[in-house]
Structure formats: structure tokens, C-alpha cells
Design a protein around this motif. Sequence first.
Motif, mmCIF file in Angstrom:
data_model
loop_
_atom_site.group_PDB
_atom_site.id
_atom_site.type_symbol
_atom_site.label_atom_id
_atom_site.label_comp_id
_atom_site.label_asym_id
_atom_site.label_seq_id
_atom_site.Cartn_x
_atom_site.Cartn_y
_atom_site.Cartn_z
ATOM 1 N N PHE A 90 0.855 -1.176 0.000
ATOM 2 C CA PHE A 90 0.000 0.000 0.000
ATOM 3 C C PHE A 90 0.891 1.225 0.000
ATOM 4 C CE2 PHE A 90 0.754 0.669 4.483
ATOM 5 C CZ PHE A 90 0.790 -0.605 5.026
ATOM 6 N N ILE A 91 0.294 2.346 -0.340
ATOM 7 C CA ILE A 91 1.087 3.554 -0.529
ATOM 8 C C ILE A 91 0.790 4.535 0.600
ATOM 9 C CG2 ILE A 91 1.577 5.480 -2.083
ATOM 10 C CD1 ILE A 91 0.484 3.647 -4.365
ATOM 11 N N PRO A 92 1.749 4.753 1.508
ATOM 12 C CA PRO A 92 1.544 5.772 2.534
ATOM 13 C C PRO A 92 1.404 7.148 1.873
ATOM 14 C CG PRO A 92 3.447 4.384 3.040
ATOM 15 C CD PRO A 92 3.049 4.093 1.634
ATOM 16 N N PHE A 93 0.655 8.035 2.518
ATOM 17 C CA PHE A 93 0.508 9.399 1.998
ATOM 18 C C PHE A 93 0.668 10.359 3.168
ATOM 19 C CE2 PHE A 93 -3.628 8.118 3.438
ATOM 20 C CZ PHE A 93 -4.246 9.262 3.908
ATOM 21 N N SER A 94 0.818 11.643 2.856
ATOM 22 C CA SER A 94 1.126 12.601 3.932
ATOM 23 C C SER A 94 0.051 13.661 4.115
ATOM 24 C CB SER A 94 2.482 13.265 3.671
ATOM 25 O OG SER A 94 2.475 13.917 2.421
ATOM 26 N N GLY A 142 -2.869 12.816 17.670
ATOM 27 C CA GLY A 142 -1.445 12.638 17.912
ATOM 28 C C GLY A 142 -0.562 13.152 16.798
ATOM 29 N N VAL A 143 -1.135 13.339 15.611
ATOM 30 C CA VAL A 143 -0.302 13.611 14.427
ATOM 31 C C VAL A 143 0.454 14.943 14.502
ATOM 32 C CG1 VAL A 143 -0.311 13.906 11.919
ATOM 33 C CG2 VAL A 143 -1.652 12.066 12.961
ATOM 34 N N PRO A 144 -0.184 16.067 14.865
ATOM 35 C CA PRO A 144 0.599 17.314 14.921
ATOM 36 C C PRO A 144 1.790 17.216 15.882
ATOM 37 C CG PRO A 144 -1.742 17.802 14.960
ATOM 38 C CD PRO A 144 -1.621 16.319 15.137
ATOM 39 N N LEU A 145 1.586 16.598 17.049
ATOM 40 C CA LEU A 145 2.702 16.433 17.986
ATOM 41 C C LEU A 145 3.754 15.506 17.392
ATOM 42 C CD1 LEU A 145 4.094 16.881 20.690
ATOM 43 C CD2 LEU A 145 2.719 15.008 21.644
ATOM 44 N N GLY A 146 3.319 14.415 16.735
ATOM 45 C CA GLY A 146 4.270 13.500 16.111
ATOM 46 C C GLY A 146 5.141 14.193 15.077
ATOM 47 N N VAL A 147 4.525 15.057 14.261
ATOM 48 C CA VAL A 147 5.287 15.804 13.247
ATOM 49 C C VAL A 147 6.317 16.699 13.934
ATOM 50 C CG1 VAL A 147 5.143 17.623 11.491
ATOM 51 C CG2 VAL A 147 3.495 15.734 11.467
ATOM 52 N N MET A 148 5.888 17.401 14.978
ATOM 53 C CA MET A 148 6.804 18.317 15.675
ATOM 54 C C MET A 148 7.952 17.559 16.341
ATOM 55 S SD MET A 148 4.277 21.290 17.181
ATOM 56 C CE MET A 148 2.817 20.379 17.614
ATOM 57 N N GLY A 172 -3.643 17.469 8.839
ATOM 58 C CA GLY A 172 -3.292 16.944 7.527
ATOM 59 C C GLY A 172 -4.456 16.853 6.564
ATOM 60 N N LEU A 173 -5.586 17.480 6.904
ATOM 61 C CA LEU A 173 -6.808 17.482 6.075
ATOM 62 C C LEU A 173 -7.402 16.091 5.892
ATOM 63 C CD1 LEU A 173 -6.424 20.143 3.226
ATOM 64 C CD2 LEU A 173 -7.901 20.221 5.232
ATOM 65 N N ILE A 174 -7.338 15.278 6.948
ATOM 66 C CA ILE A 174 -8.010 13.977 6.900
ATOM 67 C C ILE A 174 -9.058 13.913 8.012
ATOM 68 C CG2 ILE A 174 -6.032 12.777 5.867
ATOM 69 C CD1 ILE A 174 -5.644 11.510 8.731
ATOM 70 N N SER A 175 -10.011 13.005 7.825
ATOM 71 C CA SER A 175 -11.075 12.824 8.813
ATOM 72 C C SER A 175 -10.589 11.947 9.963
ATOM 73 C CB SER A 175 -12.268 12.125 8.141
ATOM 74 O OG SER A 175 -11.949 10.756 7.891
ATOM 75 N N ARG A 176 -11.423 11.832 10.975
ATOM 76 C CA ARG A 176 -11.245 10.788 11.975
ATOM 77 C C ARG A 176 -11.210 9.446 11.245
ATOM 78 N NH1 ARG A 176 -15.046 8.028 13.659
ATOM 79 N NH2 ARG A 176 -16.808 9.459 13.486
ATOM 80 N N SER A 177 -10.538 8.457 11.811
ATOM 81 C CA SER A 177 -10.385 7.185 11.095
ATOM 82 C C SER A 177 -11.660 6.345 11.128
ATOM 83 C CB SER A 177 -9.202 6.378 11.651
ATOM 84 O OG SER A 177 -9.347 6.142 13.029
ATOM 85 N N ILE A 178 -11.787 5.491 10.112
ATOM 86 C CA ILE A 178 -12.967 4.653 9.911
ATOM 87 C C ILE A 178 -12.560 3.203 10.091
ATOM 88 C CG2 ILE A 178 -14.783 4.006 8.258
ATOM 89 C CD1 ILE A 178 -14.789 6.957 9.031
ATOM 90 N N TRP A 179 -13.323 2.482 10.876
ATOM 91 C CA TRP A 179 -13.034 1.071 11.158
ATOM 92 C C TRP A 179 -13.138 0.215 9.899
ATOM 93 C CZ3 TRP A 179 -11.075 -2.533 14.112
ATOM 94 C CH2 TRP A 179 -11.511 -3.846 13.980
#
Length: 359
Positions: A4-8, A102-108, A214-221
Motif C-alpha cells: 500500500f502507498i503511505p501518503f502525507s 497525535g499527528v501534529p505532535l508527532g510531526v513536531m 493533515g486534512l483527513i477525517s477521523r479514522s474509519i473502522w
Amino acid sequence: MQPFIPFSGSYLPEDVHFLLKPVEMEMTPVEQKEQLIQSGEKHYSEMLSQEPEPTAWHLDLFARALEQGAERLAKEVVMLAKALADRFGETPVILVSLVRAGVPLGVMLHQALREMGKTSHHYGVSIIRDRGIDDTAMDWIEAQHGTEGIVFVDGWTGKGAITGQLRRSLENRAGYPQDPRLVVLADPCGVSWLAASDDDWLIPFGIMGAPVSGLISRSIWSAEGLHGCVKCDHLSEFECSRLLVDTVAGCRRSLDLAAIPASPWVPQEYVHLKIRSEQVISSLAAEYDISSINRIKPGIAEATRAVLRRVPEHVLVRSVNDPDVALLVYLAREKNITITEVGDRIGQYRAVTIIKKVH
């Protein structure tokens, strides 16, 4: 293992790889979603409501929160990055940020570690309460890096539900300590492995959704393969993920890094916070006749997000004049939600939102 292709998302590719599957899905109105969640007909992770555009007032408050909080964010990111570098030595740090908060803190953290000369990798992975972490994503990360350097990143803690979910998810996976290595910026309920503080403060990225994630939604199961997400292109004109991390990076570069200590966080010293949090939640549950504590959202960030995304009944604040809860109070008044000033009855929290019982 399936390729699969990770995206940012709207971040730079070197700052994060989202291990999620972009999907399209029909949006569920907020009231209908609440009814389905509380009736047990559907799990919250199987539905999304369209994320509304932030108002001019909301954007202004985010800008002010960032202006006032950028230096604190920069210092605390350095404290956490230094602590991670100390704890992992020569082992590369594998940051697994829990989508989305968690993503903004992870990026920082990833940027700070890089500038310190410390090898790190950063991924955004879904975890869903009652369902668990995305095993497909974790299998992929472990195949690339093993488990020795993995730390999980979230923005803050509310009442510790995701920490508990992480612990249960990792019980079935080899190579992890019994208490998850969870890193957060703020841990008012005392359940993390590493935190910068135990304050319930106005974290700028806590009061904004997709535009700062990152302009993504909450995750979907998804029962098979990667968990999903929806790309929130309708919010692209409000994108501020890069503004946030660039502002904090600029602040960080102006600091005397040598003068900033590593975070001295020792989990055992914060057990009292966990006990106090449990007391606050149970007393609120009794007072408001709440059978499911999932309806109680403590902490400024959680309380604000609940007003934006759910059907709230009541907002409790320590002080209605506290500038850090200004957005929450504004949103609650706009929706005619009862606001009650409760002083220290909500313990270490400065705000709590109670979700309305609709079923």
C-alpha cells in the motif's frame, strides 16, 4: 504482506506517512449519528458527519491560541524529544501517532529529533475505542523497524480511554512492555509513559479538526486491511497543519536548546491524577445520571471537540471567564447548550462536556 502507498495529507512527505486507506462514504447527520451510537446500532467508527467549516471567530481564536502557545509548544516538544533521545540511545525512534490528535505532535517531535541528529521515523495510525489499533498498519511498521524503538504519540489524555485501548491492543502483540510507551503533550489524568506536563491547557491543535491534522477525517473502522479515512478537501482553504508546525519550528530554533531539560516525567509520580480523574468522572456520572462514561468528555480539547462533533447537553467549566475555554463557551452559547461554572468540582480539568442522552 499487501502493498500500500503511505501518503502525507497536507503535511510534507518527510514529516509523516499516514498508514490509512482513503475512502469515500456517505455522511451521517450529527443527530442521527448520535442516535445510532447510543442505541448500539452502529459504532462511532463506522460513520462520519461532514466536518463544518470553521467560522471566522474560530479561526481567529486558533490564531491567538497559536500565537500565545507557540513558545510553550516549542519548549515542551524539545523536552519530549530530549527525553526520547535519552531513553532510546542509539536505537532509532519510531513515532506512531494516533490519528488524528497525535499527528501534529508527532510531526513536531519528528522534526525536533531530526534537527538533534537523532534518527526517527513517523507514521499516522488509527486506533479506535472498543475496536483496537490498526493491526495491518502495525504489522507493516514492525516488519520495517521491529518493536524496540516504537513509541505511540497522542496529543493529550482526557479520561484515559485510548490509553486503556492501546494497552489491550498491544497485549496480543509480541515485543511491547506491559504499560504502553505513550507520549503526550499534556496528561491531566496521569496515564502516559512520557508527557511534558499534567496541565489541561489550550493546546492550539486541540481546538481544530481536519485543517490542523493533515486534512483527513477521523479514522474509519475496517475489519480487513487498513482502517480508512476521508480526505477533507472541502476544508482545504482553512488548512493550517503546516502553519502550526512551521510556527512551532521557528520558535524552537530561536530557543536556547541547551537550557531546556529533558522532560522529567516519571509515571509513578502521577498516580494521584489517575485516581482524581476517576473520582471526578464517577461523581459526574452519579450527579447527571450517566450510565455510559463515554458520554463524559473531560479536558478543554475533548470538551471542545465534543461540542463541534456530537450532540452535547451540558458544558461544565471551572470558570466561565477563563480565556482558555473562550471558544468552548462561544460554541456552547451558539448552540444554546447549558453552561455551568463549577469551580474545582471538575478536579484537574478546566472544562467537561456531557453528551446528551438521545436513546
